[in-house]
Scaffold this motif. Structure first.
Motif, PDB file in Angstrom:
ATOM      1  N   PHE A 138       3.010 -16.752   0.688  1.00  0.00           N
ATOM      2  CA  PHE A 138       2.810 -16.751   2.135  1.00  0.00           C
ATOM      3  C   PHE A 138       3.587 -15.572   2.716  1.00  0.00           C
ATOM      4  CE2 PHE A 138       3.626 -18.155   6.533  1.00  0.00           C
ATOM      5  CZ  PHE A 138       2.328 -18.426   6.928  1.00  0.00           C
ATOM      6  N   PRO A 139       3.015 -14.372   2.635  1.00  0.00           N
ATOM      7  CA  PRO A 139       3.756 -13.170   3.022  1.00  0.00           C
ATOM      8  C   PRO A 139       4.148 -13.152   4.501  1.00  0.00           C
ATOM      9  CG  PRO A 139       1.749 -12.609   1.820  1.00  0.00           C
ATOM     10  CD  PRO A 139       1.680 -14.068   2.139  1.00  0.00           C
ATOM     11  N   VAL A 140       5.427 -12.895   4.751  1.00  0.00           N
ATOM     12  CA  VAL A 140       5.947 -12.805   6.123  1.00  0.00           C
ATOM     13  C   VAL A 140       6.751 -11.525   6.345  1.00  0.00           C
ATOM     14  CG1 VAL A 140       5.987 -15.303   6.480  1.00  0.00           C
ATOM     15  CG2 VAL A 140       8.008 -14.155   5.532  1.00  0.00           C
ATOM     16  N   ALA A 141       6.883 -10.683   5.318  1.00  0.00           N
ATOM     17  CA  ALA A 141       7.666  -9.448   5.443  1.00  0.00           C
ATOM     18  C   ALA A 141       7.017  -8.340   4.608  1.00  0.00           C
ATOM     19  CB  ALA A 141       9.100  -9.668   4.970  1.00  0.00           C
ATOM     20  N   ARG A 142       7.168  -7.110   5.083  1.00  0.00           N
ATOM     21  CA  ARG A 142       6.693  -5.951   4.323  1.00  0.00           C
ATOM     22  C   ARG A 142       7.917  -5.265   3.733  1.00  0.00           C
ATOM     23  NH1 ARG A 142       4.841  -0.827   7.260  1.00  0.00           N
ATOM     24  NH2 ARG A 142       4.408  -2.347   8.879  1.00  0.00           N
ATOM     25  N   ILE A 143       8.191  -5.556   2.449  1.00  0.00           N
ATOM     26  CA  ILE A 143       9.338  -4.943   1.782  1.00  0.00           C
ATOM     27  C   ILE A 143       8.903  -4.004   0.663  1.00  0.00           C
ATOM     28  CG2 ILE A 143      10.861  -6.848   2.419  1.00  0.00           C
ATOM     29  CD1 ILE A 143      10.757  -7.790  -0.499  1.00  0.00           C
ATOM     30  N   ASP A 144       7.601  -3.943   0.419  1.00  0.00           N
ATOM     31  CA  ASP A 144       7.023  -3.021  -0.560  1.00  0.00           C
ATOM     32  C   ASP A 144       6.314  -1.933   0.236  1.00  0.00           C
ATOM     33  OD1 ASP A 144       7.483  -4.643  -3.144  1.00  0.00           O
ATOM     34  OD2 ASP A 144       6.617  -6.068  -1.733  1.00  0.00           O
ATOM     35  N   HIS A 145       6.609  -0.681  -0.088  1.00  0.00           N
ATOM     36  CA  HIS A 145       6.173   0.412   0.781  1.00  0.00           C
ATOM     37  C   HIS A 145       5.585   1.575   0.001  1.00  0.00           C
ATOM     38  CE1 HIS A 145       8.345  -1.346   4.196  1.00  0.00           C
ATOM     39  NE2 HIS A 145       9.266  -1.665   3.307  1.00  0.00           N
ATOM     40  N   ILE A 146       4.742   2.319   0.700  1.00  0.00           N
ATOM     41  CA  ILE A 146       4.275   3.631   0.262  1.00  0.00           C
ATOM     42  C   ILE A 146       4.600   4.566   1.421  1.00  0.00           C
ATOM     43  CG2 ILE A 146       2.321   5.044  -0.466  1.00  0.00           C
ATOM     44  CD1 ILE A 146       0.932   2.391  -1.333  1.00  0.00           C
ATOM     45  N   LEU A 147       5.436   5.562   1.159  1.00  0.00           N
ATOM     46  CA  LEU A 147       5.879   6.518   2.174  1.00  0.00           C
ATOM     47  C   LEU A 147       5.501   7.923   1.716  1.00  0.00           C
ATOM     48  CD1 LEU A 147       9.496   5.051   2.631  1.00  0.00           C
ATOM     49  CD2 LEU A 147       7.468   4.499   3.982  1.00  0.00           C
ATOM     50  N   THR A 148       5.181   8.800   2.667  1.00  0.00           N
ATOM     51  CA  THR A 148       4.719  10.141   2.299  1.00  0.00           C
ATOM     52  C   THR A 148       5.362  11.226   3.155  1.00  0.00           C
ATOM     53  OG1 THR A 148       2.870  10.132   3.858  1.00  0.00           O
ATOM     54  CG2 THR A 148       2.433   9.260   1.660  1.00  0.00           C
ATOM     55  N   ARG A 149       5.295  12.445   2.610  1.00  0.00           N
ATOM     56  CA  ARG A 149       5.615  13.659   3.357  1.00  0.00           C
ATOM     57  C   ARG A 149       4.620  14.722   2.899  1.00  0.00           C
ATOM     58  NH1 ARG A 149      11.123  16.120   1.882  1.00  0.00           N
ATOM     59  NH2 ARG A 149       9.955  17.193   0.272  1.00  0.00           N
ATOM     60  N   GLY A 150       3.954  15.367   3.842  1.00  0.00           N
ATOM     61  CA  GLY A 150       3.012  16.427   3.489  1.00  0.00           C
ATOM     62  C   GLY A 150       1.697  15.929   2.938  1.00  0.00           C
ATOM     63  N   VAL A 151       1.473  14.617   3.023  1.00  0.00           N
ATOM     64  CA  VAL A 151       0.249  13.987   2.539  1.00  0.00           C
ATOM     65  C   VAL A 151      -0.257  13.090   3.667  1.00  0.00           C
ATOM     66  CG1 VAL A 151      -0.726  12.448   0.791  1.00  0.00           C
ATOM     67  CG2 VAL A 151       1.123  14.003   0.177  1.00  0.00           C
ATOM     68  N   THR A 152      -1.567  13.085   3.904  1.00  0.00           N
ATOM     69  CA  THR A 152      -2.131  12.305   4.993  1.00  0.00           C
ATOM     70  C   THR A 152      -2.654  10.966   4.494  1.00  0.00           C
ATOM     71  OG1 THR A 152      -2.791  14.344   6.084  1.00  0.00           O
ATOM     72  CG2 THR A 152      -3.865  12.319   6.832  1.00  0.00           C
ATOM     73  N   PRO A 153      -2.089   9.857   4.988  1.00  0.00           N
ATOM     74  CA  PRO A 153      -2.649   8.554   4.633  1.00  0.00           C
ATOM     75  C   PRO A 153      -3.941   8.315   5.407  1.00  0.00           C
ATOM     76  CG  PRO A 153      -0.596   8.301   5.889  1.00  0.00           C
ATOM     77  CD  PRO A 153      -0.879   9.757   5.784  1.00  0.00           C
ATOM     78  N   THR A 154      -4.978   7.849   4.711  1.00  0.00           N
ATOM     79  CA  THR A 154      -6.252   7.558   5.370  1.00  0.00           C
ATOM     80  C   THR A 154      -6.547   6.070   5.416  1.00  0.00           C
ATOM     81  OG1 THR A 154      -7.490   7.860   3.315  1.00  0.00           O
ATOM     82  CG2 THR A 154      -7.221   9.805   4.737  1.00  0.00           C
ATOM     83  N   ASP A 155      -5.867   5.271   4.601  1.00  0.00           N
ATOM     84  CA  ASP A 155      -6.063   3.821   4.588  1.00  0.00           C
ATOM     85  C   ASP A 155      -4.899   3.190   3.832  1.00  0.00           C
ATOM     86  OD1 ASP A 155      -7.289   1.372   5.034  1.00  0.00           O
ATOM     87  OD2 ASP A 155      -8.880   1.665   3.564  1.00  0.00           O
ATOM     88  N   ALA A 156      -4.551   1.978   4.199  1.00  0.00           N
ATOM     89  CA  ALA A 156      -3.506   1.236   3.491  1.00  0.00           C
ATOM     90  C   ALA A 156      -3.785  -0.250   3.661  1.00  0.00           C
ATOM     91  CB  ALA A 156      -2.128   1.585   4.052  1.00  0.00           C
ATOM     92  N   TRP A 157      -3.489  -1.013   2.620  1.00  0.00           N
ATOM     93  CA  TRP A 157      -3.760  -2.442   2.658  1.00  0.00           C
ATOM     94  C   TRP A 157      -2.913  -3.169   1.619  1.00  0.00           C
ATOM     95  CZ3 TRP A 157      -6.645   1.343   0.545  1.00  0.00           C
ATOM     96  CH2 TRP A 157      -7.050   1.206  -0.782  1.00  0.00           C
ATOM     97  N   THR A 158      -2.906  -4.479   1.730  1.00  0.00           N
ATOM     98  CA  THR A 158      -2.218  -5.339   0.768  1.00  0.00           C
ATOM     99  C   THR A 158      -3.267  -6.029  -0.087  1.00  0.00           C
ATOM    100  OG1 THR A 158      -0.471  -5.707   2.389  1.00  0.00           O
ATOM    101  CG2 THR A 158      -0.564  -7.226   0.541  1.00  0.00           C
TER     102      THR A 158
END
Length: 175
Positions: A138-158
């Motif tokens: 029962f997810p209630v927190a976002r503690i797993d991440h994908i972070l970028t520099r110089g790269v454009t995120p176009t979509d993200a999901w769990t």
């Protein structure tokens, strides 16, 4: 590792694992090394991936957990490792950087402020929903991440639960 390799290795033919962290890629991994941010633990790596838009430094990390004890939250060890990770990122020569993993904190956690000031959260930039990843049941927190520099995120999901106590997070990126 064999179970992950069996599933991921079909489409992502390049891989590296160091200790308890791993990276699978459709693009060649040209070098990799353990990043010593937590001496004695082998839970972080840095690899250079040769993507279609040029080289990309990829960090895969699993930071120490935040614990609750009689005196409240204990974050000192996690924050010491974050300081070491910040130092590693200060030394990074690549313009394009991808950092992903279990950071054991939300992006609103002041301990992650330094990372958030230099990297973009793919979930915040292009995500669907809240991106909660923990606990898996029962997810209630976002503690797993994908972070970028110089790269454009176009979509993200769990992704759906896998048997881990965390749900996997995923993203599409444009280099």
């Amino acid at each position: 590792m064999p179970a992950y390799q069996k599933v991921l290795g079909r489409r992502l033919t390049h891989s590296i694992h160091i200790g308890t962290v791993a990276l699978w890629s459709r693009y060649p991994i040209t070098d990799s090394e353990r990043v010593t941010i937590d001496p004695g633990w082998s839970r972080s790596l840095r690899a250079r991936v040769q993507g279609p838009g040029g080289p990309l430094a990829v960090y895969v990390v699993h930071l120490p957990s935040v614990r609750v004890g009689a005196s409240g939250f204990t974050i000192a060890r996690r924050d010491q490792v974050l300081t070491a990770l910040d130092h590693a990122l200060d030394q990074e020569q690549q313009k394009k950087v991808l950092l992903m993993g279990d950071l054991n904190g939300a992006t609103t956690d002041r301990g992650l402020a330094s990372l958030n000031s230099r990297l973009t959260s793919v979930q915040d930039e292009a995500g669907t929903g809240f991106g909660f990843s923990w606990p898996a049941a029962f997810p209630v927190a976002r503690i797993d991440h994908i972070l970028t520099r110089g790269v454009t995120p176009t979509d993200a999901w769990t992704l759906p639960a896998t048997g881990s106590d965390h749900r996997p997070v995923a993203a599409r990126l444009k280099a």
